[in-house]
Design a protein around this motif. Structure first.
Motif, PDB file in Angstrom:
ATOM      1  N   ILE A 227      69.145 -38.366  26.490  1.00  0.00           N
ATOM      2  CA  ILE A 227      68.420 -38.863  25.326  1.00  0.00           C
ATOM      3  C   ILE A 227      68.598 -37.899  24.155  1.00  0.00           C
ATOM      4  CG2 ILE A 227      66.148 -39.443  24.379  1.00  0.00           C
ATOM      5  CD1 ILE A 227      67.136 -41.490  26.387  1.00  0.00           C
ATOM      6  N   ILE A 228      68.989 -38.445  23.003  1.00  0.00           N
ATOM      7  CA  ILE A 228      69.090 -37.648  21.775  1.00  0.00           C
ATOM      8  C   ILE A 228      67.719 -37.573  21.116  1.00  0.00           C
ATOM      9  CG2 ILE A 228      70.130 -37.482  19.477  1.00  0.00           C
ATOM     10  CD1 ILE A 228      72.512 -39.095  20.605  1.00  0.00           C
ATOM     11  N   CYS A 229      67.136 -38.728  20.885  1.00  0.00           N
ATOM     12  CA  CYS A 229      65.787 -38.779  20.332  1.00  0.00           C
ATOM     13  C   CYS A 229      65.122 -40.072  20.765  1.00  0.00           C
ATOM     14  CB  CYS A 229      65.786 -38.645  18.808  1.00  0.00           C
ATOM     15  SG  CYS A 229      66.570 -40.008  17.915  1.00  0.00           S
ATOM     16  N   THR A 230      63.824 -40.053  20.720  1.00  0.00           N
ATOM     17  CA  THR A 230      63.020 -41.217  21.088  1.00  0.00           C
ATOM     18  C   THR A 230      61.893 -41.323  20.080  1.00  0.00           C
ATOM     19  OG1 THR A 230      61.715 -42.227  22.882  1.00  0.00           O
ATOM     20  CG2 THR A 230      61.611 -39.841  22.675  1.00  0.00           C
ATOM     21  N   SER A 231      61.237 -42.453  20.004  1.00  0.00           N
ATOM     22  CA  SER A 231      60.082 -42.567  19.117  1.00  0.00           C
ATOM     23  C   SER A 231      58.918 -43.202  19.875  1.00  0.00           C
ATOM     24  CB  SER A 231      60.423 -43.370  17.858  1.00  0.00           C
ATOM     25  OG  SER A 231      60.916 -44.648  18.172  1.00  0.00           O
ATOM     26  N   LEU A 232      57.752 -43.018  19.314  1.00  0.00           N
ATOM     27  CA  LEU A 232      56.532 -43.475  19.974  1.00  0.00           C
ATOM     28  C   LEU A 232      56.122 -44.840  19.440  1.00  0.00           C
ATOM     29  CD1 LEU A 232      54.152 -42.850  21.907  1.00  0.00           C
ATOM     30  CD2 LEU A 232      52.990 -41.798  19.951  1.00  0.00           C
ATOM     31  N   CYS A 233      55.958 -45.801  20.350  1.00  0.00           N
ATOM     32  CA  CYS A 233      55.520 -47.151  20.023  1.00  0.00           C
ATOM     33  C   CYS A 233      54.088 -47.316  20.515  1.00  0.00           C
ATOM     34  CB  CYS A 233      56.444 -48.160  20.711  1.00  0.00           C
ATOM     35  SG  CYS A 233      55.908 -49.888  20.597  1.00  0.00           S
ATOM     36  N   TYR A 234      53.327 -48.202  19.872  1.00  0.00           N
ATOM     37  CA  TYR A 234      51.935 -48.366  20.295  1.00  0.00           C
ATOM     38  C   TYR A 234      51.834 -48.952  21.704  1.00  0.00           C
ATOM     39  CZ  TYR A 234      47.053 -47.947  19.173  1.00  0.00           C
ATOM     40  OH  TYR A 234      45.751 -47.511  19.158  1.00  0.00           O
ATOM     41  N   SER A 235      52.883 -49.629  22.162  1.00  0.00           N
ATOM     42  CA  SER A 235      52.861 -50.117  23.543  1.00  0.00           C
ATOM     43  C   SER A 235      52.819 -48.957  24.539  1.00  0.00           C
ATOM     44  CB  SER A 235      54.087 -50.990  23.822  1.00  0.00           C
ATOM     45  OG  SER A 235      54.047 -52.157  23.051  1.00  0.00           O
ATOM     46  N   ASP A 236      53.470 -47.835  24.182  1.00  0.00           N
ATOM     47  CA  ASP A 236      53.364 -46.647  25.032  1.00  0.00           C
ATOM     48  C   ASP A 236      51.914 -46.187  25.116  1.00  0.00           C
ATOM     49  OD1 ASP A 236      56.230 -46.205  25.524  1.00  0.00           O
ATOM     50  OD2 ASP A 236      56.338 -45.693  23.407  1.00  0.00           O
ATOM     51  N   ILE A 237      51.236 -46.200  23.977  1.00  0.00           N
ATOM     52  CA  ILE A 237      49.841 -45.780  23.953  1.00  0.00           C
ATOM     53  C   ILE A 237      48.961 -46.740  24.764  1.00  0.00           C
ATOM     54  CG2 ILE A 237      47.820 -45.584  22.424  1.00  0.00           C
ATOM     55  CD1 ILE A 237      49.578 -44.178  20.424  1.00  0.00           C
TER      56      ILE A 237
ATOM     57  N   VAL B 297      59.027 -34.799  15.190  1.00  0.00           N
ATOM     58  CA  VAL B 297      58.531 -33.634  15.933  1.00  0.00           C
ATOM     59  C   VAL B 297      59.543 -33.240  17.007  1.00  0.00           C
ATOM     60  CG1 VAL B 297      56.099 -34.240  15.570  1.00  0.00           C
ATOM     61  CG2 VAL B 297      57.261 -35.015  17.652  1.00  0.00           C
ATOM     62  N   LYS B 298      59.428 -32.012  17.474  1.00  0.00           N
ATOM     63  CA  LYS B 298      60.219 -31.551  18.606  1.00  0.00           C
ATOM     64  C   LYS B 298      59.622 -32.101  19.897  1.00  0.00           C
ATOM     65  CE  LYS B 298      61.528 -27.198  16.348  1.00  0.00           C
ATOM     66  NZ  LYS B 298      61.446 -25.707  16.429  1.00  0.00           N
ATOM     67  N   PHE B 299      60.443 -32.162  20.937  1.00  0.00           N
ATOM     68  CA  PHE B 299      60.001 -32.717  22.216  1.00  0.00           C
ATOM     69  C   PHE B 299      58.760 -32.006  22.751  1.00  0.00           C
ATOM     70  CE2 PHE B 299      60.967 -33.328  26.963  1.00  0.00           C
ATOM     71  CZ  PHE B 299      60.318 -34.549  26.998  1.00  0.00           C
ATOM     72  N   GLU B 300      58.721 -30.685  22.593  1.00  0.00           N
ATOM     73  CA  GLU B 300      57.564 -29.944  23.120  1.00  0.00           C
ATOM     74  C   GLU B 300      56.267 -30.273  22.388  1.00  0.00           C
ATOM     75  OE1 GLU B 300      60.073 -26.738  20.864  1.00  0.00           O
ATOM     76  OE2 GLU B 300      60.445 -28.555  22.044  1.00  0.00           O
ATOM     77  N   ASP B 301      56.397 -30.917  21.222  1.00  0.00           N
ATOM     78  CA  ASP B 301      55.209 -31.307  20.443  1.00  0.00           C
ATOM     79  C   ASP B 301      54.925 -32.805  20.553  1.00  0.00           C
ATOM     80  OD1 ASP B 301      54.867 -28.670  19.464  1.00  0.00           O
ATOM     81  OD2 ASP B 301      56.407 -29.029  17.937  1.00  0.00           O
ATOM     82  N   ILE B 302      55.352 -33.428  21.637  1.00  0.00           N
ATOM     83  CA  ILE B 302      55.231 -34.885  21.775  1.00  0.00           C
ATOM     84  C   ILE B 302      53.786 -35.368  21.663  1.00  0.00           C
ATOM     85  CG2 ILE B 302      55.129 -34.822  24.313  1.00  0.00           C
ATOM     86  CD1 ILE B 302      56.807 -37.445  24.283  1.00  0.00           C
ATOM     87  N   ASN B 303      52.824 -34.568  22.106  1.00  0.00           N
ATOM     88  CA  ASN B 303      51.425 -35.002  22.004  1.00  0.00           C
ATOM     89  C   ASN B 303      50.960 -35.103  20.551  1.00  0.00           C
ATOM     90  OD1 ASN B 303      50.521 -35.345  24.815  1.00  0.00           O
ATOM     91  ND2 ASN B 303      51.047 -33.178  25.000  1.00  0.00           N
ATOM     92  N   LYS B 304      51.629 -34.370  19.659  1.00  0.00           N
ATOM     93  CA  LYS B 304      51.326 -34.482  18.233  1.00  0.00           C
ATOM     94  C   LYS B 304      51.677 -35.887  17.736  1.00  0.00           C
ATOM     95  CE  LYS B 304      50.374 -32.980  14.040  1.00  0.00           C
ATOM     96  NZ  LYS B 304      48.986 -32.656  13.621  1.00  0.00           N
ATOM     97  N   ALA B 305      52.747 -36.464  18.273  1.00  0.00           N
ATOM     98  CA  ALA B 305      53.132 -37.826  17.896  1.00  0.00           C
ATOM     99  C   ALA B 305      52.023 -38.809  18.260  1.00  0.00           C
ATOM    100  CB  ALA B 305      54.438 -38.211  18.584  1.00  0.00           C
TER     101      ALA B 305
END
Length: 388
Positions: free
Chosen positions: A48-58, A362-370
């Motif tokens: 994975i290069i990058c991913t984004s957060l969708c509300y379905s994930d939430i 954000v960086k991967f380690e900051d995923i909770n910030k997303a």
């Protein structure tokens, strides 16, 4: 492009990497080292290069009852590079840039061969914790415990394994942070307007919910030539943002007074909208959207993900006599392999602009910030970079 030496060294072997694991409902994701098995026949392993957060994930991160399951690797909107492929995989190879998709297209079943559906019957869409063909996982933690998949993608991991029917090869020149949006947000919203609803030029559209999907619907409706695009939301601040995506008018659903939301829409539109899109996932809002459509030809498209077991309450009399249409819409009605390249061409031709969807990175380690940003209503899409 992927480093071929790295690919040849890891092909056929387990890979140790980092993943953001959801271990308990609603709790912050935990970044841990995991093992990712090599791909089985008809499977592809992707870096994975990058991913984004969708509300379905939430939605599924919060969910405590089935189909929720933990520990799980969430994420379904991403772009990556093929690291290796299993047997019988011919359409992609190591080094190819790809978008993994939660909707399959086998190209063989009646549904995939039909122009009327994007619902593959060979590998049907499920909220499934396993790989689609084998009902097994490719993830384990370092204790050997199984980690569950999500929507056939699980992109909150440095490496993931997906079925070849859920992979679309793309032009490597497309910027990753924009390419990943076509894995859900852009394809779902634009496809809902352009393909499922087939919005006509000069028509009136009402969008219930101005999150990222609703804004993508607005983009699609504008591409189709809609004359009025009315946005409905509880947050009036979203109107200024929504204008950039094509929304022309706004209704604050908290300020309808003694009128129902549908009454307000009916009065604004002189009898109802030509097309209504429910992008929140609340059954009562679906009912309001259906009531807001014009009798005779109005069409309501449901995109929002409601909680399991939610029911609609519609009048049989109204359904019969109003001649209105109510339809569901997964992934915008878009066929992953057949239609996604056409959407990407519209992007490459600068007909479809998507860069404004990305408001945070954000960086991967900051995923909770997303998660915090999306829950706080502070972003449209937050891109999470695995290595930048």
């Amino acid at each position: 492009m992927a480093d071929t030496k790295t690919c040849s060294e890891t092909a056929g072997k387990p890979i140790r990497c980092k993943a953001a694991i959801s271990r308990e409902a609603g709790e912050p994701l935990v970044i841990e080292e995991i093992m990712v098995a090599p791909p089985s026949p008809y499977e592809v392993r992707i870096r994975i290069i990058c991913t984004s957060l969708c509300y379905s994930d939430i939605t599924f991160w919060k969910l405590k009852a089935p189909p929720a399951c933990f520990p799980r690797i969430l994420g379904h909107e991403a772009v990556g590079v093929v690291e290796s492929v299993g047997e019988n995989v011919n359409e992609v190879a190591a080094g190819d840039v790809v978008i993994p998709t939660f909707m399959s297209e086998c190209g063989e079943c009646v549904d995939c061969r039909s122009k009327h559906s994007n619902l593959c019957s060979k590998l049907p869409f499920k909220i499934n914790p396993w790989m689609p063909r084998y009902e097994t996982s490719r993830f384990t933690d370092l204790k050997g415990e199984t980690l569950y998949h999500f929507l056939f993608v699980s992109s909150f991991s440095e490496y993931t394994v997906v079925d070849v029917c859920n992979v679309v090869k793309i032009d490597p020149s497309i910027p990753p942070k924009e390419a990943c949006l076509f894995g859900c947000c852009v394809a779902t919203g634009v496809g809902a307007a352009c393909k499922t609803a087939n919005v006509e030029a000069g028509s009136t559209v009402v969008i219930f919910g101005l999150g990222s999907i609703g804004l993508a619907v607005a983009k699609g409706a504008k591409l189709c030539g809609a004359n009025r695009i009315i946005g409905v939301d509880v947050n009036p601040d979203k109107f200024e943002v929504a204008k950039k995506f094509g929304v022309t008018e706004f209704i604050n659903s908290k300020e309808c007074g003694d009128k129902s939301l549908s009454q307000v829409v009916l009065e604004m539109t002189g009898g109802g909208a030509d097309y209504c899109f429910e992008c929140v996932g609340i059954s009562s809002l679906v009912e309001e959207a259906f009531a807001s459509c014009r009798k005779g030809w109005g069409k309501t498209v449901v995109l929002g993900v409601d909680k399991p077991g939610a029911q609609l309450n519609l009048s049989s009399f109204d359904v019969l006599h109003s001649k209105k249409i109510l339809t569901g819409c997964l992934y915008g009605g878009v066929k992953a392999k057949s239609d996604l390249p056409l959407l990407l061409k519209r992007y490459m031709d600068k007909e479809l602009v998507v860069e404004e969807f990305v408001t945070h990175e954000v960086k991967f380690e900051d995923i909770n910030k997303a998660f915090e940003l999306l829950l706080g209503g502070k972003c449209i899409r937050c891109v999470i970079w695995m290595d930048k």
